[in-house]
Design a protein around this motif. Structure first.
Motif, mmCIF file in Angstrom:
data_model
loop_
_atom_site.group_PDB
_atom_site.id
_atom_site.type_symbol
_atom_site.label_atom_id
_atom_site.label_comp_id
_atom_site.label_asym_id
_atom_site.label_seq_id
_atom_site.Cartn_x
_atom_site.Cartn_y
_atom_site.Cartn_z
ATOM 1 N N ALA A 30 1.787 10.329 -5.578
ATOM 2 C CA ALA A 30 0.457 9.729 -5.745
ATOM 3 C C ALA A 30 0.558 8.210 -5.842
ATOM 4 O O ALA A 30 -0.222 7.483 -5.213
ATOM 5 C CB ALA A 30 -0.235 10.299 -6.983
ATOM 6 N N VAL A 31 1.519 7.731 -6.595
ATOM 7 C CA VAL A 31 1.713 6.283 -6.721
ATOM 8 C C VAL A 31 2.132 5.696 -5.377
ATOM 9 O O VAL A 31 1.644 4.629 -4.975
ATOM 10 C CB VAL A 31 2.758 5.959 -7.813
ATOM 11 N N ARG A 33 1.386 6.758 -2.392
ATOM 12 C CA ARG A 33 0.214 6.695 -1.492
ATOM 13 C C ARG A 33 -0.656 5.487 -1.816
ATOM 14 O O ARG A 33 -1.091 4.771 -0.919
ATOM 15 C CB ARG A 33 -0.615 7.986 -1.599
ATOM 16 N N ARG A 34 -0.884 5.250 -3.098
ATOM 17 C CA ARG A 34 -1.705 4.100 -3.509
ATOM 18 C C ARG A 34 -1.009 2.786 -3.177
ATOM 19 O O ARG A 34 -1.639 1.836 -2.712
ATOM 20 C CB ARG A 34 -2.018 4.186 -5.001
ATOM 21 N N LEU A 35 0.285 2.726 -3.415
ATOM 22 C CA LEU A 35 1.056 1.514 -3.123
ATOM 23 C C LEU A 35 1.056 1.231 -1.631
ATOM 24 O O LEU A 35 0.832 0.097 -1.200
ATOM 25 C CB LEU A 35 2.484 1.669 -3.644
ATOM 26 N N ALA A 37 -1.155 2.139 0.602
ATOM 27 C CA ALA A 37 -2.497 1.699 1.000
ATOM 28 C C ALA A 37 -2.719 0.232 0.625
ATOM 29 O O ALA A 37 -3.271 -0.544 1.417
ATOM 30 C CB ALA A 37 -3.558 2.588 0.355
ATOM 31 N N ALA A 38 -2.278 -0.150 -0.568
ATOM 32 C CA ALA A 38 -2.451 -1.539 -1.013
ATOM 33 C C ALA A 38 -1.642 -2.499 -0.145
ATOM 34 O O ALA A 38 -2.146 -3.553 0.270
ATOM 35 C CB ALA A 38 -2.043 -1.676 -2.482
ATOM 36 N N SER A 41 -3.165 -2.779 3.302
ATOM 37 C CA SER A 41 -4.425 -3.524 3.290
ATOM 38 C C SER A 41 -4.181 -5.032 3.318
ATOM 39 O O SER A 41 -5.074 -5.807 3.655
ATOM 40 C CB SER A 41 -5.272 -3.153 2.069
#
Length: 79
Positions: A30-31, A33-35, A37-38, A41
């Motif tokens: 989960a971390v 995936r968020r990392l 994406a960031a 971006s």
């Protein structure tokens, strides 16, 4: 174009980031995936398995002490 990070007086641009993960750790996916994406971006290319360390500007490690030590050992020849 990479994201500019200031370290002291130096300006460093990271265009490609490798992620080294310990999938056995709870929450790591989960971390990651968020990392990812960031980072994406901000225009960075993310290599999810660090298979191509020689082409990474930066390696990020998600796990514990053993994961960090394994990643460090793998990255040594890529200085």
């Amino acid at each position: 174009m990479g994201y500019n990070i200031y370290i002291g007086a130096e300006d460093m641009a990271f265009g490609t980031v490798g992620l080294w993960l310990n999938d056995a750790k709870p929450g790591v996916q989960a971390v990651a995936r968020r990392l990812r994406a960031a980072l994406e971006s901000h225009g960075m290319r993310v290599l999810p398995d660090c298979a191509d360390l020689k082409n990474c500007d930066l390696m990020m490690v998600l796990g514990g002490d053993g994961t960090f030590l394994s990643a460090f050992e793998a990255a040594l020849p890529c200085d």
